[in-house]
Motif scaffolding. Structure first.
Motif, mmCIF file in Angstrom:
data_model
loop_
_atom_site.group_PDB
_atom_site.id
_atom_site.type_symbol
_atom_site.label_atom_id
_atom_site.label_comp_id
_atom_site.label_asym_id
_atom_site.label_seq_id
_atom_site.Cartn_x
_atom_site.Cartn_y
_atom_site.Cartn_z
ATOM 1 N N ALA A 191 0.834 -1.205 0.000
ATOM 2 C CA ALA A 191 0.000 0.000 0.000
ATOM 3 C C ALA A 191 0.869 1.254 0.000
ATOM 4 N N ASP A 224 1.871 4.944 1.062
ATOM 5 C CA ASP A 224 1.723 5.802 2.232
ATOM 6 C C ASP A 224 2.109 7.223 1.840
ATOM 7 N N ILE A 258 2.049 10.071 3.475
ATOM 8 C CA ILE A 258 2.795 10.827 4.494
ATOM 9 C C ILE A 258 4.269 10.437 4.471
ATOM 10 N N ALA A 259 4.532 9.148 4.458
ATOM 11 C CA ALA A 259 5.922 8.684 4.411
ATOM 12 C C ALA A 259 6.591 9.095 3.105
#
Length: 228
Positions: A15, A17, A19-20
């Motif tokens: 998945a 991410d 934000i990361a």
């Protein structure tokens, strides 16, 4: 390096991410490079030309149109390239083929390194032409702020693109973790499923006595052949 696995990315198909992704140094450098390139070509296009004493527009960099054209071209291509590579970085973890990941990383290394060099040439070219520009060519200091902005952010772009090159080289040196990929991901061949293992159908005893056996009576007299 952030992330583990093949060329710095995690397991294929994991998945995404956001934000990361935004917090990654590589993403930050791309966003800065995108902003710097926009400032360079935007400044030149908007205020990089003056028409002092004539109807013809002249470049503020010593009336050298090649300087303005070079800065605009390098900045515009870098602007579009940053968008392309940001999208590629977002889709990179979804690439299941190791060969395709390697090609993407090598493309990043080649383009980022080459554009860092072109930004160095752009900075030197614009700075040299700006030094040769006389005050008479720019009445009321017209276009001076745009010229300084283009030179300054050309200089900053050298380091951002050089940083992107270093990050891409680190990803390439990280190599590939083959455990994250199946045979289908590596060679494009569907993996062969092993035969199902079930309970053994072979008899447990190697030898069994026949069900019917004749019990011989040891006390019975032996049969003798009559003598005639």
């Amino acid at each position: 390096m952030d992330g583990v696995g093949s060329f710095g990315a995690g397991r294929a198909g994991a998945a995404f991410d956001p934000i990361a992704f935004i917090q990654q140094p590589q993403t930050i450098l791309r966003i800065l490079s995108w902003i710097f390139s926009m400032v360079v070509f935007g400044s030149i296009i908007n205020e990089g030309y003056v028409n002092h004493g004539s109807q013809r527009l002249y470049c503020v960099f010593n009336k050298n149109n090649n300087a303005c054209n070079y800065g605009t071209t390098i900045g515009l291509i870098a602007f579009l390239a940053c968008i392309f590579f940001i999208i590629l970085d977002m889709k990179f973890q979804q690439i299941s083929s190791i060969k395709d990941r390697k090609k993407a990383v090598m493309l990043d290394i080649g383009f980022s390194g080459f554009w860092a060099f072109l930004w160095f040439v752009c900075f030197c070219f614009l700075a040299n032409q700006w030094q040769r520009t006389t005050p008479d060519e720019l009445p009321l200091n017209q276009g001076a702020d745009a010229a300084r902005a283009a030179i300054t952010f050309s200089f900053f772009s050298i380091f951002t693109w050089a940083g992107l090159t270093v990050r891409a080289v680190q990803k390439y040196m990280l190599g590939t973790d083959m455990t994250l990929f199946t045979t289908e991901h590596v060679d494009g061949i569907p993996p062969i499923q092993p035969y199902p293992t079930g309970p053994s159908t072979e008899p447990s005893d190697a030898y069994q006595s026949p069900p019917f056996t004749e019990n011989l009576d040891s006390s019975a007299p032996a049969y003798q052949v009559p003598i005639y």
